[in-house]
Scaffold this motif. Structure first.
Motif, PDB file in Angstrom:
ATOM      1  N   ALA A 140      36.692  42.445  42.409  1.00  0.00           N
ATOM      2  CA  ALA A 140      38.136  42.662  42.465  1.00  0.00           C
ATOM      3  C   ALA A 140      38.826  42.497  41.124  1.00  0.00           C
ATOM      4  N   GLY A 141      38.179  41.835  40.164  1.00  0.00           N
ATOM      5  CA  GLY A 141      38.807  41.623  38.868  1.00  0.00           C
ATOM      6  C   GLY A 141      38.485  42.683  37.843  1.00  0.00           C
ATOM      7  N   ALA A 154      42.120  48.759  43.215  1.00  0.00           N
ATOM      8  CA  ALA A 154      41.824  48.806  44.649  1.00  0.00           C
ATOM      9  C   ALA A 154      42.579  47.732  45.419  1.00  0.00           C
ATOM     10  N   VAL A 155      42.650  46.525  44.865  1.00  0.00           N
ATOM     11  CA  VAL A 155      43.386  45.450  45.528  1.00  0.00           C
ATOM     12  C   VAL A 155      44.849  45.848  45.718  1.00  0.00           C
ATOM     13  N   ASN A 185      39.274  34.970  37.183  1.00  0.00           N
ATOM     14  CA  ASN A 185      40.135  36.091  37.575  1.00  0.00           C
ATOM     15  C   ASN A 185      40.882  35.835  38.880  1.00  0.00           C
ATOM     16  N   ALA A 186      40.714  34.647  39.458  1.00  0.00           N
ATOM     17  CA  ALA A 186      41.267  34.380  40.784  1.00  0.00           C
ATOM     18  C   ALA A 186      42.787  34.542  40.823  1.00  0.00           C
ATOM     19  N   GLU A 187      43.488  33.947  39.876  1.00  0.00           N
ATOM     20  CA  GLU A 187      44.951  34.036  39.889  1.00  0.00           C
ATOM     21  C   GLU A 187      45.423  35.462  39.664  1.00  0.00           C
ATOM     22  N   LEU A 188      44.741  36.185  38.790  1.00  0.00           N
ATOM     23  CA  LEU A 188      45.079  37.595  38.576  1.00  0.00           C
ATOM     24  C   LEU A 188      44.959  38.376  39.877  1.00  0.00           C
ATOM     25  N   VAL A 189      43.842  38.226  40.578  1.00  0.00           N
ATOM     26  CA  VAL A 189      43.611  38.984  41.803  1.00  0.00           C
ATOM     27  C   VAL A 189      44.635  38.625  42.876  1.00  0.00           C
ATOM     28  N   ARG A 190      44.998  37.354  42.965  1.00  0.00           N
ATOM     29  CA  ARG A 190      46.059  36.964  43.899  1.00  0.00           C
ATOM     30  C   ARG A 190      47.378  37.637  43.534  1.00  0.00           C
ATOM     31  N   SER A 191      47.679  37.684  42.243  1.00  0.00           N
ATOM     32  CA  SER A 191      48.948  38.273  41.801  1.00  0.00           C
ATOM     33  C   SER A 191      49.015  39.759  42.091  1.00  0.00           C
ATOM     34  N   LEU A 192      47.857  40.403  42.266  1.00  0.00           N
ATOM     35  CA  LEU A 192      47.821  41.831  42.554  1.00  0.00           C
ATOM     36  C   LEU A 192      47.970  42.139  44.039  1.00  0.00           C
ATOM     37  N   GLY A 193      47.967  41.097  44.877  1.00  0.00           N
ATOM     38  CA  GLY A 193      48.204  41.317  46.300  1.00  0.00           C
ATOM     39  C   GLY A 193      47.131  40.820  47.226  1.00  0.00           C
ATOM     40  N   ALA A 194      46.078  40.196  46.705  1.00  0.00           N
ATOM     41  CA  ALA A 194      45.019  39.680  47.574  1.00  0.00           C
ATOM     42  C   ALA A 194      45.508  38.453  48.333  1.00  0.00           C
TER      43      ALA A 194
END
Length: 329
Positions: free
Chosen positions: A156-157, A164-165, A183-192
């Protein structure tokens, strides 16, 4: 003009910055003054001629690269248009698929270009074509994601995963992203809604089941991936494979095709390594998502044209955060 060239297959060390002739365009073609070009896993596969079977399928070259200048994704300005080109004129800002993008100028066709959104920098715009179109096809076209579905994006990162996220979340899905801890915070910020650290959690342990899995990594066997799906879920396989493999992702995709008719689940490949299919329509759809604020490119880092080899090494390590981009002055 300056361009990054290669005379043989091999590691990034074979790349050379050289002066070459500017491409000449024919009817229906467009000359683009490249301002930025994205780096993709596609590029190191082409650089190495990997997997070897790809050399026999055409488009890569058999004993040496078919194209002396690599690169595919680009953003820049129209420098010239050939006869029969409509809707584009010199000076227009564009993004799209431009074979030979690691250069000051690249030649392409009008149907592989779309207007660059004004809010994007050239570096952000160059990050769009292959990654965003692959994500769109994986989530919307092949995955058929619907509101309320549970969707997992493996990788996802990365360049495809970050798009895609965002697309899956915009469709109303409950998205789980699998990525590294960094990359966890980035992926959350994208909508995960949920993020799994691949180093600590295995999403194929069957504790959760998903309606759609987009696998951008290829690090789990097919039976494990199927176990993480609902009984009628969809697996969308996006490549995978490592340098030097004889078959690379091709072998995995053949297994997918062999099993698919025998099960209730939908097992579908997506082949992102070329702008095949309705590229222009997909590019326009992606640009509309960007202009509406739904989609934002994630640029990991940039490199000058002279440091393209180092950029390829970074992408080949498999830990890019979004996209790496070459800037061309």
């Amino acid at each position: 003009m300056r361009a990054v060239t290669q005379e043989r297959f091999g590691p990034p060390d074979v790349l050379r910055l050289a002066d070459v002739d500017r491409p000449r365009i024919k009817a229906g073609e467009v000359l683009v003054r490249v301002r930025a070009a994205a780096l993709n896993p596609y590029d190191w596969h082409m650089l190495r001629g990997d997997p070897y079977v790809a050399r026999l399928l055409g488009g890569v070259g058999v004993t040496r690269p078919k194209s002396a200048v690599a690169g595919l994704d680009a953003a820049g300005q129209v420098a010239a248009v050939g006869a029969d080109v409509r809707g584009l004129r010199p000076g227009d800002e564009v993004l799209g698929f431009c074979p030979g993008a690691f250069a000051e100028y690249a030649r392409t066709t009008a149907d592989l270009l779309v207007p660059k959104p004004a809010r994007l920098t050239y570096a952000q715009a160059a990050a769009v074509p292959l990654g965003a179109v692959t994500a769109l096809r994986g989530i919307r076209t092949v995955g058929r994601v619907q509101e309320g579905q549970r969707v997992l994006v493996n990788g996802a990162g990365g360049g495809v995963g970050t798009f895609a996220v965002q697309i899956a979340a915009a469709l109303g899905a409950e998205v789980t992203g699998v990525c590294g801890a960094g990359n966890a915070e980035l992926v959350r910020s994208l909508g995960a809604a949920h993020v799994l650290d691949y180093a600590r959690e295995d999403f194929t342990d069957q504790r959760a089941h998903y309606d759609v899995i987009l696998d951008n990594v290829g690090n789990h066997p097919l039976n494990r991936l199927r176990g993480a799906l609902t009984p009628t879920g969809t697996l969308v396989a996006n490549g995978g494979g490592s340098p030097g493999h004889l078959f690379g992702a091709v072998g995995s995709l053949l297994r997918l095709a062999a099993v698919n008719p025998l099960v209730r689940q939908r097992l579908r490949p997506i082949l992102p390594a070329a702008p095949a299919g309705p590229a222009h329509d997909d590019l326009l759809a992606v640009v509309q998502l960007i202009e509406s604020g739904v989609l934002t490119p994630v640029v990991d880092r940039t490199y000058p044209l002279a440091d393209t080899a180092e950029g390829v090494r970074h992408v080949e390590r498999g830990h890019a955060r979004g996209k790496a981009v070459i800037t061309v002055a």
